[in-house]
Design a protein around this motif. Structure first.
Motif, mmCIF file in Angstrom:
data_model
loop_
_atom_site.group_PDB
_atom_site.id
_atom_site.type_symbol
_atom_site.label_atom_id
_atom_site.label_comp_id
_atom_site.label_asym_id
_atom_site.label_seq_id
_atom_site.Cartn_x
_atom_site.Cartn_y
_atom_site.Cartn_z
ATOM 1 N N LYS A 1 160.904 4.955 63.535
ATOM 2 C CA LYS A 1 159.617 5.123 63.796
ATOM 3 C C LYS A 1 158.401 5.171 62.929
ATOM 4 C CE LYS A 1 160.293 9.772 65.703
ATOM 5 N NZ LYS A 1 160.169 10.644 67.148
ATOM 6 N N ASN A 2 159.049 6.053 61.815
ATOM 7 C CA ASN A 2 158.237 6.377 60.579
ATOM 8 C C ASN A 2 157.560 5.226 59.985
ATOM 9 O OD1 ASN A 2 157.785 9.325 61.290
ATOM 10 N ND2 ASN A 2 159.526 9.970 60.009
ATOM 11 N N GLU A 3 158.542 4.547 59.572
ATOM 12 C CA GLU A 3 158.413 3.193 59.054
ATOM 13 C C GLU A 3 157.620 2.067 59.735
ATOM 14 O OE1 GLU A 3 159.047 0.941 55.232
ATOM 15 O OE2 GLU A 3 159.239 3.225 55.946
ATOM 16 N N ILE A 4 157.819 2.196 61.003
ATOM 17 C CA ILE A 4 157.316 1.411 62.054
ATOM 18 C C ILE A 4 155.646 1.675 61.942
ATOM 19 C CG2 ILE A 4 156.976 0.532 64.355
ATOM 20 C CD1 ILE A 4 160.149 0.837 64.842
ATOM 21 N N ASN A 5 155.540 2.640 62.383
ATOM 22 C CA ASN A 5 154.064 3.387 62.028
ATOM 23 C C ASN A 5 153.511 3.066 60.912
ATOM 24 O OD1 ASN A 5 152.000 4.829 63.550
ATOM 25 N ND2 ASN A 5 152.231 6.087 61.602
ATOM 26 N N LYS A 6 154.182 2.984 59.750
ATOM 27 C CA LYS A 6 153.469 3.004 58.614
ATOM 28 C C LYS A 6 153.023 1.502 58.318
ATOM 29 C CE LYS A 6 154.563 3.182 53.480
ATOM 30 N NZ LYS A 6 155.815 3.544 52.652
ATOM 31 N N LEU A 7 154.114 0.413 58.654
ATOM 32 C CA LEU A 7 153.734 -0.913 58.560
ATOM 33 C C LEU A 7 153.073 -1.511 59.636
ATOM 34 C CD1 LEU A 7 157.325 -1.737 56.944
ATOM 35 C CD2 LEU A 7 155.048 -1.436 55.747
ATOM 36 N N ARG A 8 152.995 -0.799 60.687
ATOM 37 C CA ARG A 8 152.310 -1.242 62.018
ATOM 38 C C ARG A 8 153.228 -2.687 62.373
ATOM 39 N NH1 ARG A 8 151.277 2.355 64.210
ATOM 40 N NH2 ARG A 8 150.062 1.187 65.884
ATOM 41 N N GLU A 9 154.357 -2.693 62.125
ATOM 42 C CA GLU A 9 155.136 -3.811 62.246
ATOM 43 C C GLU A 9 156.644 -3.688 62.483
ATOM 44 O OE1 GLU A 9 155.107 -7.043 59.019
ATOM 45 O OE2 GLU A 9 156.905 -6.356 58.927
ATOM 46 N N LEU A 10 157.210 -4.204 63.746
ATOM 47 C CA LEU A 10 158.568 -3.916 64.206
ATOM 48 C C LEU A 10 159.226 -5.267 64.297
ATOM 49 C CD1 LEU A 10 160.716 -2.511 65.726
ATOM 50 C CD2 LEU A 10 159.349 -3.185 68.082
ATOM 51 N N VAL A 11 160.475 -4.963 63.414
ATOM 52 C CA VAL A 11 161.481 -6.130 63.214
ATOM 53 C C VAL A 11 162.553 -5.982 64.406
ATOM 54 C CG1 VAL A 11 163.214 -7.384 61.831
ATOM 55 C CG2 VAL A 11 161.161 -6.608 60.842
ATOM 56 N N ILE A 12 162.660 -7.124 65.232
ATOM 57 C CA ILE A 12 163.531 -6.810 66.351
ATOM 58 C C ILE A 12 164.808 -7.823 65.956
ATOM 59 C CG2 ILE A 12 164.238 -7.149 68.679
ATOM 60 C CD1 ILE A 12 161.214 -6.506 69.378
ATOM 61 N N VAL A 13 166.070 -7.306 66.078
ATOM 62 C CA VAL A 13 167.110 -7.991 65.873
ATOM 63 C C VAL A 13 168.204 -8.093 67.072
ATOM 64 C CG1 VAL A 13 167.345 -7.643 63.181
ATOM 65 C CG2 VAL A 13 168.345 -6.091 64.622
ATOM 66 N N GLU A 14 169.427 -8.698 66.941
ATOM 67 C CA GLU A 14 169.928 -9.055 68.187
ATOM 68 C C GLU A 14 171.219 -7.648 68.414
ATOM 69 O OE1 GLU A 14 172.825 -12.768 70.036
ATOM 70 O OE2 GLU A 14 170.885 -13.064 68.971
ATOM 71 N N GLY A 15 171.718 -7.508 67.290
ATOM 72 C CA GLY A 15 172.829 -6.371 67.950
ATOM 73 C C GLY A 15 172.697 -5.046 66.985
ATOM 74 N N ASN A 16 173.257 -3.884 67.403
ATOM 75 C CA ASN A 16 173.247 -2.782 66.752
ATOM 76 C C ASN A 16 173.633 -2.704 65.338
ATOM 77 O OD1 ASN A 16 172.996 -1.959 69.509
ATOM 78 N ND2 ASN A 16 174.550 -0.617 69.581
ATOM 79 N N MET A 17 174.881 -3.553 65.126
ATOM 80 C CA MET A 17 175.234 -3.471 63.736
ATOM 81 C C MET A 17 174.470 -4.367 62.789
ATOM 82 S SD MET A 17 177.935 -1.778 62.928
ATOM 83 C CE MET A 17 177.760 -2.374 61.402
ATOM 84 N N ASP A 18 173.473 -5.042 63.369
ATOM 85 C CA ASP A 18 172.437 -5.951 62.608
ATOM 86 C C ASP A 18 171.219 -4.997 62.110
ATOM 87 O OD1 ASP A 18 173.400 -8.494 62.779
ATOM 88 O OD2 ASP A 18 172.681 -8.596 64.536
ATOM 89 N N ALA A 19 170.811 -4.026 63.341
ATOM 90 C CA ALA A 19 169.943 -2.998 62.834
ATOM 91 C C ALA A 19 170.392 -1.935 61.616
ATOM 92 C CB ALA A 19 169.692 -2.400 64.028
ATOM 93 N N ILE A 20 171.546 -1.656 62.295
ATOM 94 C CA ILE A 20 172.114 -0.852 61.111
ATOM 95 C C ILE A 20 172.195 -1.107 59.563
ATOM 96 C CG2 ILE A 20 174.390 0.577 60.570
ATOM 97 C CD1 ILE A 20 174.833 0.835 63.394
ATOM 98 N N TYR B 1 169.855 -2.037 53.766
ATOM 99 C CA TYR B 1 169.225 -2.972 52.559
ATOM 100 C C TYR B 1 167.611 -2.586 52.311
ATOM 101 C CZ TYR B 1 173.225 -6.122 53.502
ATOM 102 O OH TYR B 1 174.514 -6.368 53.816
ATOM 103 N N GLY B 2 167.356 -1.455 53.005
ATOM 104 C CA GLY B 2 166.068 -1.059 52.900
ATOM 105 C C GLY B 2 164.904 -1.585 53.615
ATOM 106 N N ILE B 3 165.302 -2.258 54.813
ATOM 107 C CA ILE B 3 164.484 -2.842 55.779
ATOM 108 C C ILE B 3 164.582 -1.907 56.960
ATOM 109 C CG2 ILE B 3 163.627 -4.764 57.273
ATOM 110 C CD1 ILE B 3 165.206 -6.557 55.157
ATOM 111 N N LYS B 4 163.679 -0.617 57.003
ATOM 112 C CA LYS B 4 163.920 0.226 57.961
ATOM 113 C C LYS B 4 163.101 0.217 59.345
ATOM 114 C CE LYS B 4 165.314 3.246 54.315
ATOM 115 N NZ LYS B 4 165.150 4.464 53.648
ATOM 116 N N ASN B 5 162.136 -0.768 59.572
ATOM 117 C CA ASN B 5 161.382 -0.763 60.442
ATOM 118 C C ASN B 5 161.927 -1.804 61.740
ATOM 119 O OD1 ASN B 5 160.792 -2.727 58.567
ATOM 120 N ND2 ASN B 5 158.827 -3.362 59.687
ATOM 121 N N VAL B 6 163.294 -1.427 62.080
ATOM 122 C CA VAL B 6 164.166 -2.493 62.656
ATOM 123 C C VAL B 6 164.691 -1.615 63.942
ATOM 124 C CG1 VAL B 6 166.009 -2.044 61.145
ATOM 125 C CG2 VAL B 6 165.907 -4.131 62.522
#
Length: 450
Positions: free
Chosen positions: A119-138, A143-148
């Motif tokens: 949420k901190n990164e989401i709020n900073k970027l005002r952007e949410l990346v949505i992926v399909e599975g838990n492991m994709d998000a992890i 890889y440094g893409i934390k707004n996911v």
């Protein structure tokens, strides 16, 4: 020993290292009802474990729900553990994933996996990346893409969409690149677009999921895809062409009807550009296409109302935003001003004080969650964050901001006093009002000189 070998093999395949395991609190369940035995050794009521989905039962016999699985804990938006996803790792099974059953503390439709961490990164970027599975998000987080965040199924619920909309986020859908992922992208994208959310799409050519894409092309390539994500409506218009014969009048007519139907939730320049593109592509008069678009039914609350903000509103919003960045600014505000004109502003400042008193800190992302139950405050806070989020405000600037807000309040008071004097019929009361007006003007003049 065999389990250890399988575990190491799966770790290597997925590049799951100790940092990932520790950061996401990933565990491992073994076979032979080890959890049930552990709970019994601690004298924990197995019926309670059954009610929250940790064990199952056959008659009066209890047994583990999760056997021989990698355990991924699920936390709600407030960071409370509420369930688990168990992924098989020793062999391929029909049910690759087993999830906790829904309980009073775990409602899948209300969870966005990894939101609490992101949420901190989401709020900073005002952007949410949505992926399909838990492991994709992890993996993306590593890889440094934390707004996911990850879906908790194949769609987003109304609750989840409303949660996203309240925060005024841009959403980037990066689901698997197979046919199921494409279908899910269309379904989720339509639901978001209908609610007026800015939706973009990333499709990772030649790879099933983001992790595979990174291993083939590198992190920078993935980040570039996210930066240049396509507008959802462009993705959908291309997807609608799949499987149709564009030389057939019947197929083209059906395609255009579907395309125009998709435009009912777009508006303005974007809609006009797409209409003109379709008109040029199929040699059809743009006005004919425009006339066949079904308008989005506007609810009262959806109707655009353009209200020009006053100088006071701009300054007071920035004043409150600064308090959300630095807890010491709240004390400066109380010592030097301590009052704002609007009820929602005073409610917000009161909740900021309550939050600071409770946690001895201020954190924008946490505060957004903290005020969710106060709809007026929640909407107001998200609005001022959206307007000001790229700025930081120094202490010196904040002092000037307090003075500027104070002046606007005084000027408004002067205006109101003048109106009261004009309408007051009682001579005694009129004299008192004039005295108050004179005193206030002197204070304003003095503050300006200082």
């Amino acid at each position: 020993l065999n389990e250890k070998k399988h575990e190491d093999k799966n770790r290597e395949k997925r590049k799951v290292n100790e940092n990932i395991i520790n950061n996401f609190k990933i565990g491992l369940s073994f076979s032979q009802n080890s959890l049930k035995k552990f709970l019994e050794s601690k004298n924990i009521d197995l019926e309670l474990a059954y009610n929250i989905g940790l064990v199952n039962k056959n008659g009066i016999e209890y047994f583990d729900v999760f056997n021989d699985r990698i355990m991924i804990p699920i936390f709600n938006q407030n960071g409370k553990l509420c369930g688990y996803t168990g992924r098989c790792y020793l062999k391929d099974e029909e049910n690759k994933y087993v999830n906790s059953k829904e309980t009073v503390i775990y409602k899948k439709s209300e969870i966005l996996f990894n939101y609490y961490n992101a949420k901190n990164e989401i709020n900073k970027l005002r952007e949410l990346v949505i992926v399909e599975g838990n492991m994709d998000a992890i993996m993306l987080c590593t890889y440094g893409i934390k707004n996911v965040c990850a879906l908790m199924g194949v769609n987003l619920s109304g609750y989840q969409i409303d949660f996203i909309k309240k925060q005024r986020l841009k959403v980037i859908l990066m689901l698997d690149s197979d046919n199921a992922g494409s279908s899910a992208t269309l379904k989720v994208g339509d639901a978001l677009l209908e609610k007026g959310i800015d939706v973009r799409v990333v499709r990772l050519s030649g790879c099933k999921d983001p992790d595979e894409y990174v291993r083939k092309n590198g992190v920078d390539a993935l980040k570039d895809n996210i930066t240049n994500a396509r507008k959802f409506i462009d993705f959908k218009l291309d997807a609608l062409k799949t499987g149709i014969d564009l030389t057939s009048i019947e197929d083209v007519t059906a395609y255009l009807k579907n395309a125009l139907s998709s435009l009912k939730f777009t508006e303005g320049i974007e809609r006009e550009l797409i209409i003109n593109r379709l008109a040029n592509e199929y040699n059809i008069d743009a006005s004919l296409l425009r006339g066949n678009i079904q308008s989005k039914p506007l609810k009262k609350e959806d109707k655009p109302i353009k209200i020009k903000k006053s100088k006071y509103e701009v300054l007071s919003s920035k004043l409150i935003y600064a308090m959300l960045l630095h807890k010491e600014y709240y004390r400066m505000y109380m010592n030097n001003l301590g009052y704002l004109k609007e009820k929602k502003e005073r409610m917000t400042v009161g909740l900021i004080a309550e939050y600071i008193d409770k946690y001895n800190k201020i954190d924008i992302a946490d505060f957004i969650d903290y005020v969710l139950k106060y709809e007026e405050v929640s909407d107001f806070v998200n609005k001022i964050i959206g307007e000001n989020y790229e700025e930081d405000i120094s202490e010196n600037e904040y002092e000037k901001l307090i003075n500027a807000v104070s002046k606007e309040i005084d000027l408004d008071d002067i205006k109101n006093l003048k109106e009261k004097i004009k309408n007051e019929q009682d001579i005694t009361e009129k004299v008192k009002l004039i005295e108050r007006l004179t005193k206030l003007k002197k204070e304003v003049d003095k503050n300006e000189r200082d």
